[in-house]
Design an enzyme around this catalytic site. Structure first.
Site, PDB file in Angstrom:
ATOM      1  N   LEU A   8      -8.466   0.355   0.911  1.00  0.00           N
ATOM      2  CA  LEU A   8      -8.014  -1.010   0.622  1.00  0.00           C
ATOM      3  C   LEU A   8      -6.808  -1.063  -0.302  1.00  0.00           C
ATOM      4  O   LEU A   8      -6.083  -2.062  -0.299  1.00  0.00           O
ATOM      5  CB  LEU A   8      -9.167  -1.820   0.011  1.00  0.00           C
ATOM      6  CG  LEU A   8     -10.374  -2.012   0.937  1.00  0.00           C
ATOM      7  CD1 LEU A   8     -11.502  -2.716   0.204  1.00  0.00           C
ATOM      8  CD2 LEU A   8      -9.981  -2.806   2.175  1.00  0.00           C
ATOM      9  N   GLY A  16      -2.642   7.908 -12.820  1.00  0.00           N
ATOM     10  CA  GLY A  16      -2.542   6.472 -13.039  1.00  0.00           C
ATOM     11  C   GLY A  16      -1.420   5.780 -12.302  1.00  0.00           C
ATOM     12  O   GLY A  16      -1.149   4.612 -12.543  1.00  0.00           O
ATOM     13  N   GLU A  17      -0.757   6.497 -11.389  1.00  0.00           N
ATOM     14  CA  GLU A  17       0.404   5.931 -10.698  1.00  0.00           C
ATOM     15  C   GLU A  17       0.172   5.707  -9.212  1.00  0.00           C
ATOM     16  O   GLU A  17       1.116   5.378  -8.495  1.00  0.00           O
ATOM     17  CB  GLU A  17       1.614   6.868 -10.847  1.00  0.00           C
ATOM     18  CG  GLU A  17       2.433   6.655 -12.088  1.00  0.00           C
ATOM     19  CD  GLU A  17       3.849   7.191 -11.913  1.00  0.00           C
ATOM     20  OE1 GLU A  17       4.783   6.498 -12.322  1.00  0.00           O
ATOM     21  OE2 GLU A  17       4.022   8.293 -11.364  1.00  0.00           O
ATOM     22  N   GLU A  63     -14.695   5.380  -9.348  1.00  0.00           N
ATOM     23  CA  GLU A  63     -15.619   4.372  -9.859  1.00  0.00           C
ATOM     24  C   GLU A  63     -15.031   3.646 -11.066  1.00  0.00           C
ATOM     25  O   GLU A  63     -15.269   2.441 -11.256  1.00  0.00           O
ATOM     26  CB  GLU A  63     -16.957   5.023 -10.226  1.00  0.00           C
ATOM     27  CG  GLU A  63     -17.748   5.555  -9.037  1.00  0.00           C
ATOM     28  CD  GLU A  63     -17.268   6.908  -8.544  1.00  0.00           C
ATOM     29  OE1 GLU A  63     -17.772   7.365  -7.509  1.00  0.00           O
ATOM     30  OE2 GLU A  63     -16.374   7.509  -9.190  1.00  0.00           O
TER      31      GLU A  63
END
Length: 421
Positions: A338, A311-312, A60
Site C-alpha cells: 500500500l 527511514g527513507e 509493525e
C-alpha cells in the site's frame, strides 16, 4: 503443551537463544547491545500508568505510528511505552517519536522477566501489533488486570494451523485478550476457532489503508530528480528485497538496460546488515552503482542507486515511476503493497504474498497490482509500463481507489481501545 511446559522449554532454550543473538550480532553488531533489557535488567526509567504498545520490528512500528500519534493526541496525559525486538525496529521507533515516547526492548517471554517489565511500566492498557503473541506476557497482564488488545490483527491459514497444534497453550492465551481488532472476517473466524472470546473479536480492517502521505514528499522527490537532471529518465524501484531477490532484480534491470540504456534502478534491501553485501553484488555484476548514504547526486552514467539509508523508503518510492515490492519473489510472504500505491505508483510483486493476501487480492482485482515470477517477467512488465504511460496511470488510479475505499480502520481501532481505557 500448556504454558508451564512452554515456560520450562523456553528456559532450557536460553543457551540457544544466546547463541542466536551472538550469530546475529556478527552480521548486525547492534544485536550485541542492550542485551540486559531482553531479560528486564537495566531497563530505562519508565513513567508508569500509561499505554504500552508492542511492535516487533520495523514494519509493525511504521504500521503502529498513526495509532500511537492518535493516542498521544487523545491522551496527552498518559505516557506511552513502545517496545520492539530488533535493533532496526528500535531505530525506527526513535526516529519516528524521539523523546515523545518511552522505549526499550520487550524482554523475552519468561514469567519473571515479563513481571519485572510490567512492575516497571505498570500500564493501564497493552496494545500488541498484528500477531506478536507471547503467552507469559499476556498472562502476566491478565493477572494484574491490564487489558490486552491485539491491534491490526492478522492470522494466515498456515499460522492458524501452527497455533492449533498447541491448543492447550493457544486457547487460554487468546481467551485472556480483551480485544482482537482483526483485519478481515476470515481471520476473525480463525481466531474464534482457536479460542478467542466472541465478544472480544471485532473486524476493524487494516490500519495500513489509513496511510497518510506527507503532501511535501512528491514535491521533494521531483526537486531531487530535477537536481539529478533525471526528470526524463525511466526510474524504477525494487524495495524491501531479501537474499535471493537482488540477483533476480539485477538480472531484470540488465535486460531493461538493453532497450532503455538510461534506466535507473533504486534497489533497497530490507535489512541494513545486507547493505554492504548488496553493494558488492551490484559492483560484481558490472552495474555502475551509487550509494544513497553518501548523499552524492546521481549521475547520468549511474545504473543503480542503492537505498542504504533508514527511514527513507517512502521518499525513495516517490522518486520512482514504478515500484516492485520485495519479499515476494522468495517465500517470505511479501511486504506492504500500500505504500507505493498511496504514492500513485503502479505496483509489481512476486507471487509469494501470504502475509498480505487480502490487500493483494483487492489490489489485484482492481487492476492495481501485477505479479511476476522471474527476472524475464519483471523486466518485461517494467518495460511495458514505461512504454505505456496510460496503463501506468490506470494502475495508479486503481491503487488510490482501493486505499480510499478501505479507510476508516484506524478510527474503529481507536474506538475499541478507548472502551478499554
Amino acid at each position: 503443551m500448556n504454558r508451564h511446559l512452554y515456560t520450562l522449554l523456553l528456559h532450557l532454550a536460553l543457551p540457544l537463544i544466546a547463541l542466536r543473538l551472538a550469530l546475529r550480532a556478527r552480521k548486525a553488531p547492534a544485536y550485541a547491545r542492550r542485551i540486559r533489557e531482553r531479560f528486564s535488567f537495566g531497563l530505562p526509567p519508565l513513567q508508569p500508568g500509561g499505554i504500552w504498545v508492542h511492535a516487533v520490528s520495523v514494519g509493525e512500528s511504521i504500521a503502529a505510528a498513526p495509532m500511537i500519534r492518535a493516542l498521544q493526541a487523545h491522551h496527552p496525559e498518559l505516557p506511552i511505552t513502545v517496545t520492539c525486538m530488533t535493533p532496526t525496529g528500535s531505530e525506527r521507533i526513535q526516529a519516528l517519536f524521539g523523546d515523545s515516547v518511552q522505549h526499550c526492548y520487550l524482554p523475552y517471554d519468561l514469567p519473571w522477566a515479563a513481571a519485572r517489565f510490567l512492575e516497571r511500566a505498570r500500564p493501564r492498557l497493552a496494545v500488541v501489533m498484528e500477531t506478536e503473541l507471547w503467552p507469559n506476557h499476556i498472562h502476566q497482564c491478565a493477572r494484574r488486570g491490564i487489558p490486552v488488545a491485539l491491534a491490526n490483527a492478522r492470522l494466515s491459514e498456515r499460522s492458524a494451523r501452527g497455533y492449533a497444534r498447541f491448543a492447550r497453550l493457544t486457547a487460554p492465551m487468546l481467551a485472556e485478550l480483551s480485544l482482537l481488532a482483526v483485519q478481515t472476517q476470515t481471520e476473525a473466524q480463525r481466531f474464534l476457532a482457536l479460542g478467542a472470546r466472541p465478544e472480544c473479536v471485532e473486524v476493524t480492517g487494516s490500519i495500513k489503508f489509513d496511510l497518510k502521505i506527507d503532501a511535501d514528499l512528491p514535491r521533494r522527490a521531483a526537486d531531487l530528480r530535477r537536481q539529478w537532471q533525471a526528470e526524463q529518465r525511466p526510474v524504477w524501484i525494487a524495495a524491501s528485497t531479501h537474499a535471493g531477490e537482488d540477483e533476480i532484480v539485477l538480472d531484470a534491470h540488465r535486460q531493461l538496460l538493453a532497450s532503455r540504456p538510461d534506466a535507473l534502478l533504486i534497489l533497497v534491501p530490507r535489512h541494513p546488515e545486507r547493505f554492504g553485501a548488496v553493494h558488492e553484488l551490484c559492483l560484481s555484476q558490472g552495474m555502475a552503482t551509487r550509494r544513497r548514504s553518501t548523499g552524492e547526486a546521481v549521475h547520468a552514467g549511474d545504473q543503480v542507486l542503492l537505498g542504504d539509508t533508514m527511514g527513507e523508503l517512502l521518499f525513495l518510492y516517490a522518486l520512482a515511476d514504478i515500484a516492485f515490492v520485495g519479499g515476494s519473489l522468495v517465500a517470505n510472504g511479501g511486504h506492504n503493497l500500500l505504500e507505493p500505491a498511496a504514492l500513485g505508483k503502479p505496483v509489481l510483486s512476486g507471487p509469494h504474498l501470504f502475509n498480505f493476501l487480502e490487500i493483494a487480492a483487492q489490489l489485484r482485482e482492481a487492476g492495481a497490482l501485477s505479479e511476476v515470477e522471474n527476472a524475464d517477467q519483471l523486466a518485461g512488465r517494467v518495460a511495458t509500463l514505461l512504454g505505456e504511460p496510460d496503463e501506468a496511470q490506470r494502475m495508479s488510479q486503481a491503487g488510490l481507489a482501493v486505499l480510499q475505499a478501505n479507510q476508516g480502520a484506524l478510527e474503529r481501532l481507536l474506538a475499541g481501545l478507548q472502551r478499554l481505557l
